[in-house]
Design a protein around this motif. Structure first.
Motif, short mmCIF file in Angstrom:
data_model
loop_
_atom_site.label_atom_id
_atom_site.label_comp_id
_atom_site.label_asym_id
_atom_site.label_seq_id
_atom_site.Cartn_x
_atom_site.Cartn_y
_atom_site.Cartn_z
N LEU A 225 0.83 -1.20 0.00
CA LEU A 225 0.00 0.00 0.00
C LEU A 225 0.87 1.25 0.00
O LEU A 225 0.55 2.25 -0.68
CB LEU A 225 -0.93 0.01 1.22
N PHE A 226 1.97 1.21 0.73
CA PHE A 226 2.88 2.35 0.76
C PHE A 226 3.67 2.45 -0.55
O PHE A 226 3.89 3.55 -1.06
CB PHE A 226 3.83 2.24 1.95
N SER A 227 4.09 1.30 -1.10
CA SER A 227 4.77 1.32 -2.40
C SER A 227 3.85 1.90 -3.48
O SER A 227 4.30 2.64 -4.36
CB SER A 227 5.19 -0.10 -2.80
N LEU A 228 2.59 1.54 -3.38
CA LEU A 228 1.58 2.05 -4.31
C LEU A 228 1.50 3.57 -4.22
O LEU A 228 1.45 4.28 -5.23
CB LEU A 228 0.23 1.42 -3.98
N TYR A 229 1.51 4.08 -3.01
CA TYR A 229 1.44 5.54 -2.80
C TYR A 229 2.70 6.23 -3.32
O TYR A 229 2.61 7.26 -4.01
CB TYR A 229 1.26 5.84 -1.31
N PHE A 230 3.85 5.67 -3.04
CA PHE A 230 5.11 6.30 -3.46
C PHE A 230 5.26 6.31 -4.98
O PHE A 230 5.96 7.16 -5.53
CB PHE A 230 6.31 5.58 -2.83
N SER A 231 4.61 5.35 -5.68
CA SER A 231 4.73 5.26 -7.14
C SER A 231 3.45 5.68 -7.85
O SER A 231 3.24 5.36 -9.02
CB SER A 231 5.09 3.82 -7.54
N ARG A 232 2.58 6.39 -7.16
CA ARG A 232 1.22 6.65 -7.64
C ARG A 232 1.16 7.40 -8.97
O ARG A 232 0.18 7.29 -9.71
CB ARG A 232 0.42 7.41 -6.58
#
Length: 259
Positions: free
Chosen positions: A61-68
């Protein structure tokens, strides 16, 4: 404790940099960690898989946010949604039917062959390719990935990225962003199944089903911190070197699964 901190940092870095979850590293480490705490081996492997999936899900979920800003949501959702069906099947097969070590051996040899192919096959990435990928192929890839994800405690990126790149000619950086987008979707059903499966109590691990909350929450801060680092440096690395780096981690994953 130190081992968990180091592996959490590595998993966070490669999750955003390469789009793979690191479950192939995390599962065997957690397995031996739980064994050292007195958990029976047959329970320890399932706890390792369940805890790995839970940690991977939260970190994704955090990786998704950082690469959004770079995501290919259409492709990610297509793989992820069909992966959900496969995840339920994979988790059921691991808990109720097949011995996990047999699947690990087969998959390990597959990863080794795949890594060699990535290293030595001459392949030119078309960096700006933005065309749509065949929905039927994405669906099949998602279903297979979902099964293996729940059976082996992995996020699926180690399957999705080379499959997209080699079989569907998707550029490596786009394949990585597709993988980042689908990991949280494809791991969620497996997390639910492992959390709601009944096992004996291990109070010191604060487990819910086969998920050890204390272990996962120890790993998570380091996963998140290094996920941000991976996202920041991904675009600064040449595609060729990303392929080689991905191949090395796939090779490590294959070797870990057959030993």
């Amino acid at each position: 404790m130190i081992t968990l901190i180091i592996i959490g940092s590595i998993i966070g870095l490669i999750s955003s940099l390469l789009g793979i979850s690191g479950g192939f590293l995390l599962v065997p480490i957690l397995y031996h960690y739980f064994i050292s705490l007195g958990v029976p081996s047959t329970t320890a492997i399932k706890m390792a898989i369940g805890t790995s999936l839970f940690t991977i899900f939260l970190n994704s979920l955090f990786s998704l946010y950082f690469s959004r800003h770079q995501l290919d949501l259409r492709s990610s959702l297509h793989i992820g949604i069909f992966g959900i069906f496969g995840s339920f099947i994979g988790a059921y097969l691991t808990i109720k039917v097949f011995p996990e070590y047999v699947i690990k051996k087969i998959f390990g040899f597959f990863l080794i062959i795949l890594s060699i192919y990535l290293i030595f096959k001459k392949h030119k990435d078309i960096e700006n390719f933005q065309g749509n990928i065949c929905n039927k192929k994405l669906s099949l890839l998602g279903f297979i990935t979902g099964i293996l994800s729940s059976m082996l405690g992995i996020g699926g990126g180690i399957i999705v990225i080379p499959s997209l790149n080699i079989l569907l000619s998707v550029p490596i950086k786009r394949a990585i962003t597709i993988s980042i987008g689908m990991i949280s979707i494809i791991t969620f059903p497996g997390v639910i199944i492992y959390m709601f499966s009944s096992i004996g109590e291990f109070d010191s691990l604060y487990n819910i089903g086969y998920v050890s909350l204390s272990t996962s929450l120890t790993l998570l801060p380091f996963c998140i911190t290094f996920s941000k680092v991976g996202a920041q440096i991904k675009d600064k690395i040449n595609t060729k070197y990303l392929r080689y780096l991905l191949a090395i981690f796939i090779l490590i994953g294959g070797l870990r699964m057959i030993t």
